[in-house]
Design a protein around this motif. Structure first.
Motif, PDB file in Angstrom:
ATOM      1  N   GLU A  52       0.809  -1.227   0.000  1.00 29.75           N
ATOM      2  CA  GLU A  52       0.000   0.000   0.000  1.00 29.75           C
ATOM      3  C   GLU A  52       0.849   1.288   0.000  1.00 29.75           C
ATOM      4  OE1 GLU A  52      -3.163   0.470  -0.734  1.00 29.75           O
ATOM      5  OE2 GLU A  52      -3.107  -1.681  -1.092  1.00 29.75           O
ATOM      6  N   GLY A  53       1.892   1.334   0.855  1.00 26.22           N
ATOM      7  CA  GLY A  53       2.720   2.560   0.959  1.00 26.22           C
ATOM      8  C   GLY A  53       3.395   2.908  -0.364  1.00 26.22           C
ATOM      9  N   PRO A  54       4.212   1.991  -0.910  1.00 29.96           N
ATOM     10  CA  PRO A  54       4.871   2.279  -2.196  1.00 29.96           C
ATOM     11  C   PRO A  54       3.875   2.528  -3.319  1.00 29.96           C
ATOM     12  CG  PRO A  54       5.843   0.335  -1.150  1.00 29.96           C
ATOM     13  CD  PRO A  54       4.670   0.730  -0.306  1.00 29.96           C
ATOM     14  N   LYS A  55       2.742   1.828  -3.266  1.00 31.55           N
ATOM     15  CA  LYS A  55       1.724   2.025  -4.304  1.00 31.55           C
ATOM     16  C   LYS A  55       1.198   3.465  -4.251  1.00 31.55           C
ATOM     17  CE  LYS A  55      -2.771   0.187  -5.605  1.00 31.55           C
ATOM     18  NZ  LYS A  55      -3.681  -0.932  -5.425  1.00 31.55           N
ATOM     19  N   ALA A  56       0.891   3.919  -3.020  1.00 30.94           N
ATOM     20  CA  ALA A  56       0.398   5.298  -2.882  1.00 30.94           C
ATOM     21  C   ALA A  56       1.474   6.281  -3.332  1.00 30.94           C
ATOM     22  CB  ALA A  56      -0.001   5.558  -1.423  1.00 30.94           C
ATOM     23  N   GLY A  57       2.732   5.959  -3.020  1.00 26.73           N
ATOM     24  CA  GLY A  57       3.853   6.830  -3.419  1.00 26.73           C
ATOM     25  C   GLY A  57       3.890   6.995  -4.922  1.00 26.73           C
ATOM     26  N   ILE A  58       3.783   5.886  -5.642  1.00 25.95           N
ATOM     27  CA  ILE A  58       3.904   5.947  -7.102  1.00 25.95           C
ATOM     28  C   ILE A  58       2.664   6.590  -7.720  1.00 25.95           C
ATOM     29  CG2 ILE A  58       3.045   3.646  -7.939  1.00 25.95           C
ATOM     30  CD1 ILE A  58       6.317   5.216  -8.907  1.00 25.95           C
ATOM     31  N   LEU A  59       1.489   6.268  -7.188  1.00 27.77           N
ATOM     32  CA  LEU A  59       0.270   6.842  -7.779  1.00 27.77           C
ATOM     33  C   LEU A  59       0.115   8.329  -7.443  1.00 27.77           C
ATOM     34  CD1 LEU A  59      -2.245   3.853  -7.405  1.00 27.77           C
ATOM     35  CD2 LEU A  59      -1.078   4.661  -9.474  1.00 27.77           C
ATOM     36  N   GLY A  60       0.927   8.815  -6.496  1.00 21.65           N
ATOM     37  CA  GLY A  60       0.905  10.245  -6.171  1.00 21.65           C
ATOM     38  C   GLY A  60       1.862  11.059  -7.022  1.00 21.65           C
ATOM     39  N   GLY A  94       0.873   6.895 -17.595  1.00 19.24           N
ATOM     40  CA  GLY A  94       1.144   8.339 -17.649  1.00 19.24           C
ATOM     41  C   GLY A  94       2.271   8.719 -16.695  1.00 19.24           C
ATOM     42  N   ILE A  95       2.280   8.109 -15.535  1.00 21.82           N
ATOM     43  CA  ILE A  95       3.321   8.401 -14.535  1.00 21.82           C
ATOM     44  C   ILE A  95       4.684   7.930 -15.047  1.00 21.82           C
ATOM     45  CG2 ILE A  95       4.111   7.649 -12.227  1.00 21.82           C
ATOM     46  CD1 ILE A  95       1.034   7.820 -11.456  1.00 21.82           C
ATOM     47  N   ALA A  96       4.690   6.769 -15.713  1.00 15.60           N
ATOM     48  CA  ALA A  96       5.954   6.265 -16.275  1.00 15.60           C
ATOM     49  C   ALA A  96       6.473   7.221 -17.349  1.00 15.60           C
ATOM     50  CB  ALA A  96       5.755   4.866 -16.852  1.00 15.60           C
ATOM     51  N   TRP A  97       5.583   7.741 -18.195  1.00 17.55           N
ATOM     52  CA  TRP A  97       5.983   8.678 -19.254  1.00 17.55           C
ATOM     53  C   TRP A  97       6.495   9.989 -18.673  1.00 17.55           C
ATOM     54  CZ3 TRP A  97       7.311   8.220 -24.032  1.00 17.55           C
ATOM     55  CH2 TRP A  97       6.789   7.201 -24.817  1.00 17.55           C
ATOM     56  N   THR A  98       5.800  10.493 -17.669  1.00  9.40           N
ATOM     57  CA  THR A  98       6.133  11.826 -17.136  1.00  9.40           C
ATOM     58  C   THR A  98       7.446  11.808 -16.357  1.00  9.40           C
ATOM     59  OG1 THR A  98       3.767  12.199 -16.903  1.00  9.40           O
ATOM     60  CG2 THR A  98       5.203  13.736 -15.749  1.00  9.40           C
ATOM     61  N   ASN A  99       7.685  10.700 -15.667  1.00  9.55           N
ATOM     62  CA  ASN A  99       8.819  10.683 -14.741  1.00  9.55           C
ATOM     63  C   ASN A  99       9.959   9.761 -15.167  1.00  9.55           C
ATOM     64  OD1 ASN A  99       7.644  12.172 -12.159  1.00  9.55           O
ATOM     65  ND2 ASN A  99       6.019  10.884 -12.995  1.00  9.55           N
TER      66      ASN A  99
END
Ligand SMILES: C[S@@+](CC[C@H](N)C(=O)[O-])C[C@H]1O[C@@H](n2cnc3c(N)ncnc32)[C@H](O)[C@@H]1O
Length: 411
Positions: A122-130, A159-164
């Motif tokens: 949950e923690g890392p997931k929230a980190g990445i989705l944020g 989208g997160i993978a593309w942006t970062n």
């Protein structure tokens, strides 16, 4: 660290989870052919930072906070950071191929990116989705054939993978030759909070054996100053940079190097072009050191001029190139004071970025700093000149060939 094989998302791709010793997690979307070539599960010493602790300094020299209108969050120095110093070491949270998934059927593509977050706790997931996402997210769940627009992504993870996504190197099997096949990007939850500048004060270096990246300062960073990286080659003309940043990251670069009055912008573009083409227009150490027909200061003058441009344009990532040349020049000239000065600069700049070049220039274990005569080719040119003047015999071990005395260009 520990590998956990998880989801086969298609015949070609699989998502793996890597858990590091301190519990950090990384979800990796991989071409299955790469799997056997990933670093071993056992922790290995870092190869990037042999001379210093490879941990993030404690307390960290930065904070993440609002970076101002339109920029979202950013990374800011909380204390002075010297040039070359380590800012942060971090494992990626997700790793994805740059292009290949775009050729998958939408359902497979959606499943592949979705699996990236679902395998995380949950923690890392929230980190990445944020993390920031500059791309529109289209129709989800694999129904997106008609809904896909320009630059549209099927899931937030994509989208997160593309942006970062920051390019990293992996080991590839021989059959994976294509440049696109070999392009992988990693998202770092902290490092990727640093915003873009065309005169960046930081850069990062990837280390495959430890599966981590080190963020380091390219020049001294003042307390309170924003820590920035470049998302585009900074020596390209400003129009190219602006267009690239707009199309890939959906923002208009308003950094001081892109918002100059037209006349100054043209000068800046020309200076950057000169730096980019430096090796074409200026003598380099490799062709100069044995060529006694060339002036002793030919390369030094060119490098000092380049360093002025580097400073003026704020492209400090290029500094080590010219500082290394200066060190090598002063070594063959046997000028101890200048050599020590520039070797000190190189050691500071390259401690994290390129410890190998420091070893080459200053010697294994910094032995050149203790005794300059241990530095490779120390004083060679000076001795040759004295010999030409009949005052000293040839240095033992150096070739007695005519090229050593006369410029090949004269013949
Ligand atoms: C890798 S993220 C950087 C961190 C981001 N600001 C955040 O809040 O997480 C890239 C995004 O940050 C924003 N950004 C980065 N550099 C910028 C800049 N120089 N000017 C405006 N926006 C910028 C853009 O929205 C870009 O798509």
């Amino acid at each position: 660290m520990e590998w956990t094989s998880t989801t086969d998302t298609s015949t070609r791709f699989t998502v793996h989870k890597l858990t590091f010793t301190k519990g950090e997690e990384c979800a990796i979307l991989l071409d299955k052919r790469i799997l056997p070539l990933l670093p071993p599960a056992s922790p290995s010493p870092p190869t990037a930072l042999p001379s210093q602790s490879h941990r993030t300094p404690h307390p960290p020299p930065f904070e993440i906070k609002d970076a101002g209108p339109g920029k979202g969050l950013g990374m800011f120095a909380t204390r002075a950071i010297p040039a070359g110093a380590l800012i942060l070491v971090e494992h990626p949270a997700i790793v994805t191929p740059g292009h290949a998934p775009q050729s998958l059927a939408p359902a497979d593509r959606t499943a592949a990116y979705r699996a990236l977050s679902t395998v995380l706790s949950e923690g890392p997931k929230a980190g990445i989705l944020g993390m920031s996402n500059c791309r529109p997210v289209g129709v989800e769940g694999g129904q997106g054939e008609e809904g896909e627009g320009e630059g549209e992504c099927l899931t937030p993870e994509e989208g997160i993978a593309w942006t970062n996504g920051t390019t990293i190197g992996l080991t590839f099997p021989d059959e994976m030759r294509g440049k696109e096949e070999r392009e992988y990007g990693a998202v770092f939850v902290v490092i990727n909070r640093s915003n873009h500048s065309c005169g960046p004060n930081a850069a990062h270096k990837w280390d495959l054996p430890t599966f981590s990246a080190s963020l380091y300062a390219l020049r001294p960073i003042a307390p309170g100053e924003e820590i920035t990286m470049t998302y585009t080659p900074p020596t390209l003309p400003s129009t190219f940079r602006i267009a690239h940043l707009q199309s890939h990251y959906s923002f208009t670069c308003l950094c001081p190097h892109c918002t100059l009055p037209p006349q100054l912008q043209a000068t800046s573009d020309a200076s950057r072009a000169r730096l980019r083409d430096w090796h074409l227009h200026h003598p380099g150490y490799a062709k100069w050191w044995r060529d006694l027909a060339r002036a002793d200061d030919a390369v030094i003058t060119a490098c000092l001029e380049a360093l002025e441009l580097v400073e003026r344009e704020g492209v400090h990532g290029m500094m080590p190139l010219f500082v290394e040349e200066l060190c090598r020049c002063y070594a063959v000239l046997g000028e101890e004071g200048e050599w020590r000065r520039w070797a000190g600069v190189l050691m500071g700049l390259c401690e994290v970025a390129d410890p190998g070049v420091v070893r080459e220039v200053v010697g294994e274990g910094m032995e050149g700093m203790r005794d300059v005569r241990r530095v490779r080719r120390w004083g060679w040119r000076r001795v040759q000149r004295m010999q030409m003047n009949g005052r000293k015999r040839r240095v033992h071990g150096d070739p007695p060939d005519v090229e050593a005395y006369f410029s090949p260009t004269l013949f």
